[in-house]
Design an enzyme around this catalytic site. Structure first.
Site, PDB file in Angstrom:
ATOM      1  N   LYS A 270      37.245  43.453  39.374  1.00  0.00           N
ATOM      2  CA  LYS A 270      37.785  42.083  39.314  1.00  0.00           C
ATOM      3  C   LYS A 270      38.756  41.831  40.472  1.00  0.00           C
ATOM      4  O   LYS A 270      39.212  42.781  41.130  1.00  0.00           O
ATOM      5  CB  LYS A 270      38.482  41.866  37.973  1.00  0.00           C
ATOM      6  CG  LYS A 270      39.670  42.780  37.736  1.00  0.00           C
ATOM      7  CD  LYS A 270      40.091  42.798  36.281  1.00  0.00           C
ATOM      8  CE  LYS A 270      41.236  43.761  36.079  1.00  0.00           C
ATOM      9  NZ  LYS A 270      41.530  43.985  34.657  1.00  0.00           N
TER      10      LYS A 270
ATOM     11  N   ARG B 227      47.003  40.606  23.357  1.00  0.00           N
ATOM     12  CA  ARG B 227      46.566  39.661  24.380  1.00  0.00           C
ATOM     13  C   ARG B 227      45.171  39.212  23.962  1.00  0.00           C
ATOM     14  O   ARG B 227      45.021  38.192  23.332  1.00  0.00           O
ATOM     15  CB  ARG B 227      46.603  40.334  25.761  1.00  0.00           C
ATOM     16  CG  ARG B 227      46.465  39.398  26.924  1.00  0.00           C
ATOM     17  CD  ARG B 227      46.525  40.150  28.248  1.00  0.00           C
ATOM     18  NE  ARG B 227      45.458  41.152  28.359  1.00  0.00           N
ATOM     19  CZ  ARG B 227      45.287  41.936  29.418  1.00  0.00           C
ATOM     20  NH1 ARG B 227      46.107  41.873  30.449  1.00  0.00           N
ATOM     21  NH2 ARG B 227      44.293  42.800  29.454  1.00  0.00           N
TER      22      ARG B 227
ATOM     23  N   TYR C 128      65.196  35.001  60.159  1.00  0.00           N
ATOM     24  CA  TYR C 128      65.689  33.890  59.328  1.00  0.00           C
ATOM     25  C   TYR C 128      66.874  34.332  58.486  1.00  0.00           C
ATOM     26  O   TYR C 128      66.886  35.441  57.941  1.00  0.00           O
ATOM     27  CB  TYR C 128      64.582  33.394  58.403  1.00  0.00           C
ATOM     28  CG  TYR C 128      63.512  32.618  59.105  1.00  0.00           C
ATOM     29  CD1 TYR C 128      63.808  31.429  59.763  1.00  0.00           C
ATOM     30  CD2 TYR C 128      62.198  33.068  59.117  1.00  0.00           C
ATOM     31  CE1 TYR C 128      62.815  30.709  60.413  1.00  0.00           C
ATOM     32  CE2 TYR C 128      61.203  32.356  59.756  1.00  0.00           C
ATOM     33  CZ  TYR C 128      61.518  31.172  60.404  1.00  0.00           C
ATOM     34  OH  TYR C 128      60.542  30.471  61.040  1.00  0.00           O
TER      35      TYR C 128
ATOM     36  N   MET D 258      56.401  34.470  57.975  1.00  0.00           N
ATOM     37  CA  MET D 258      55.020  34.212  57.578  1.00  0.00           C
ATOM     38  C   MET D 258      54.034  35.066  58.375  1.00  0.00           C
ATOM     39  O   MET D 258      53.056  35.573  57.837  1.00  0.00           O
ATOM     40  CB  MET D 258      54.696  32.721  57.758  1.00  0.00           C
ATOM     41  CG  MET D 258      53.341  32.330  57.206  1.00  0.00           C
ATOM     42  SD  MET D 258      52.956  30.595  57.502  1.00  0.00           S
ATOM     43  CE  MET D 258      54.118  29.768  56.435  1.00  0.00           C
TER      44      MET D 258
HETATM   45  C1  LIG Z   1      41.569  45.435  34.582  1.00  0.00           C
HETATM   46  C2  LIG Z   1      41.042  46.162  33.400  1.00  0.00           C
HETATM   47  C3  LIG Z   1      40.826  47.547  33.457  1.00  0.00           C
HETATM   48  C4  LIG Z   1      41.211  48.401  34.651  1.00  0.00           C
HETATM   49  O1  LIG Z   1      42.591  48.648  34.617  1.00  0.00           O
HETATM   50  P1  LIG Z   1      43.269  49.661  35.666  1.00  0.00           P
HETATM   51  O2  LIG Z   1      44.666  49.753  35.191  1.00  0.00           O
HETATM   52  O3  LIG Z   1      43.186  48.997  36.999  1.00  0.00           O
HETATM   53  O4  LIG Z   1      42.511  50.906  35.610  1.00  0.00           O
HETATM   54  C5  LIG Z   1      40.250  48.159  32.358  1.00  0.00           C
HETATM   55  N1  LIG Z   1      39.917  47.447  31.252  1.00  0.00           N
HETATM   56  C6  LIG Z   1      40.118  46.124  31.161  1.00  0.00           C
HETATM   57  C7  LIG Z   1      39.742  45.401  29.911  1.00  0.00           C
HETATM   58  C8  LIG Z   1      40.699  45.437  32.218  1.00  0.00           C
HETATM   59  O5  LIG Z   1      40.908  44.130  32.118  1.00  0.00           O
END
Ligand SMILES: *Cc1c(COP(=O)(O)O)cnc(C)c1O
Length: 360
Positions: free
Chosen positions: A35, A130, A255, A303
């Site tokens: 992801k 969650r 800055y 930046m």
């Molecule tokens: C993002 C995610 C993972 C991976 O988590 P890491 O800490 O990056 O290994 C595993 N399971 C779910 C449901 C996730 O959303």
């Protein structure tokens, strides 16, 4: 020579880290989590190199469709499932698997008319609060789905840890116990462990592990770096010196004039800033690597640029500077900014060039 930031992606390190996953969780299949653009590493490129994984996980439908459009045929799991029954035909057509984490999704699957059954990962909320069905509703949801022709037999059973990165915290054991208690008697593959579970809680491995961060060579455990687990950093973020200047004692830089030279010294200006995703909040003294040595950032990150104090070192415009990666763990920079490495990796902007190396 381009004087702009480059994220070098070490494909051999990526593959090595997957091998480490297999060594740590020898009896488990691997759902590699891609992801957020593979944690900033380039989703499609990473997917193409992780042919040895058993499945891929993404958060959202558009991510999964991008993988399919890019020619990825491996199983793909939508870790947040679907949000509307409208999405189900597309999910079936693209051969995606879904996490089911709330009753509305159970009802939508049962009510749908589909061309083919869907592979379901049924998620229990064991304490993260969650996503996930309350434990008391889990068995009933499993029953309803098992009786539906829209669910492939062999529903997978999953949950997610809240505190697995903290090896002192008892919550993870409690979550495992709750999961075992409320999923008792249901057949099907079990999946609990993210990277922290995988590395810190071997008893959580189950049938499928779900590593994300660890694949990218970064440690999820508090106070550790990837090298402590035999992992290799996949991303090395670097840029180049674009100017050198002398400052006298008492002069300030950048800055807000946020840093003042205590003695006369020499500064190098490096072509990277928060517009590239380097965090603006790094404190004075945050290290970079130049000629394999550490030098401190001084003054505020702008930046497009930042400044480092090079003292007596012979440096010239065009010299390469490493912001994190090989030789300088991103975990260390994240700790200095008060965040987690996940955020720094994801924040790299499209302005940075990506160069994929190795893998042959
Ligand atoms: C993002 C995610 C993972 C991976 O988590 P890491 O800490 O990056 O290994 C595993 N399971 C779910 C449901 C996730 O959303």
């Amino acid at each position: 020579m381009l004087r702009k930031p480059v994220a070098r992606i070490d494909v051999d390190a990526l593959k090595h880290n997957l091998t480490r996953v297999r060594q740590e969780a020898a009896g488990s299949k691997v759902l590699a989590v891609l992801k957020a653009n593979a944690y900033g590493h380039g989703m499609l490129q990473v997917a193409e190199q992780l042919q040895q994984a058993d499945a891929f996980g993404v958060a959202r439908l558009d991510e999964a469709l991008a993988l399919r459009a890019g020619g990825i045929v491996k199983p793909i799991v939508l870790l947040e499932g679907f949000f509307d029954a409208d999405e189900l035909p597309q999910i079936v057509a693209s051969n995606l698997q879904v996490v089911v984490h709330q009753q509305e999704q159970v009802d939508a699957i049962v009510a749908a008319e589909l061309d083919a059954p869907i592979r379901i990962w049924l998620k229990m909320d064991t304490g993260m609060h969650r996503l996930g069905l309350p434990p008391e509703q889990y068995q009933a949801a499993w029953q309803a789905l098992s009786q539906s022709p829209n669910a492939l037999p062999g529903i997978r059973l999953m949950s997610h840890f809240a505190c697995a990165d903290d090896l002192q915290c008892p919550d993870t054991l409690e979550q495992m116990q709750r999961f075992a208690q409320w999923s008792h008697g249901l057949g099907g593959d079990i999946s609990l462990a993210n990277s922290a579970g995988l590395l810190g809680w071997p008893q959580s491995h189950g049938d499928w592990v779900r590593p994300g961060l660890m694949l990218y060579g970064v440690s999820p455990l508090l106070g550790k770096a990837g090298a402590d687990h035999g992992l290799q950093p996949v991303m090395t973020l670097c840029s180049r010196v674009i100017a050198i200047r002398d400052v006298a004692a008492g002069e300030t830089v950048g800055y807000g004039s946020a840093w003042q030279a205590q003695q006369s010294t020499r500064l190098a200006v490096v072509a990277i800033g928060y517009g590239d995703g380097y965090p603006r909040m790094v404190p004075n003294g945050t290290p970079v690597l130049l000629h394999g040595q550490r030098f401190p950032i001084v003054g505020r990150v702008s930046m497009d640029m930042l400044t480092i104090d090079i003292g007596q070192q012979a440096v010239k415009p065009g010299d390469e500077v490493v912001l994190w990666g090989q030789g300088l763990p991103v975990e260390e920079i994240a700790a200095l900014v008060g965040t987690i490495p996940y955020e720094l990796l994801c924040n790299i902007t499209p302005r940075v060039d990506f160069v994929y190396q190795g893998g042959n």
